[in-house]
Design an enzyme around this catalytic site. Sequence first.
Site, PDB file in Angstrom:
ATOM      1  N   GLY A  65      52.025  98.169  31.376  1.00  0.00           N
ATOM      2  CA  GLY A  65      51.236  98.332  30.696  1.00  0.00           C
ATOM      3  C   GLY A  65      51.636 100.145  30.233  1.00  0.00           C
ATOM      4  CG  ASP A  66      50.909 104.503  32.895  1.00  0.00           C
ATOM      5  OD1 ASP A  66      49.853 105.278  32.579  1.00  0.00           O
ATOM      6  OD2 ASP A  66      51.902 104.700  33.549  1.00  0.00           O
TER       7      ASP A  66
END
Length: 196
Positions: A65-66
Amino acid sequence: MMRNKSESAGNPARQTVENLCEVGNGAEVMETIGSMKRFLGLMGITEKEIRDLKMANPLVLAFIGDAVYEHYVRMAVIHKTRGGLHLLHRQSTRYVRATAQAYVVKNLENFLTEEERDMIRKGRNQKGHSAPKNTQTSDYRLATGFETLIGYLSLREDSKRLEEVIAKAMEIIDQCSVQPAKVTHGAEAADEERQV
């Protein structure tokens, strides 16, 4: 060196790469490029099932997600900002730092489904990650929850919902007081004035 079709007949990955090159119009190319399933097939990797993703370690989802969130942010910043690399970096940092993501989580509650809120909760409650020196632990945990949600939506290949959530997050950050520090010297100040 170009290979003919007979040379690549025994290599399915090579055939798929050649098929990508034979795709007709631009829309089909973009659809092909965006397909994680196709990419994983090229790499010989089997895609995980949705049920497996729900059970995945939230920190693994946050890891993905980062990267996904930063990619979207950078693309948006490049298209809406005129200036040098330093300004682009400063503008994107405004969206990706933990305090901004924590602010998003606090203000995104009504926009999310129950399942999405659950993914944030799972990421937020993970043990074993420590906040950087300049970030409060509570903000860092909320940011990890947000990144877990983004990773989950990305791995589900729910691009419509992923883009809605990221667009809403960036809108929330644009409306809040989480701003980058002011630059007061030379070319960087001129870059900020040129921002669209």
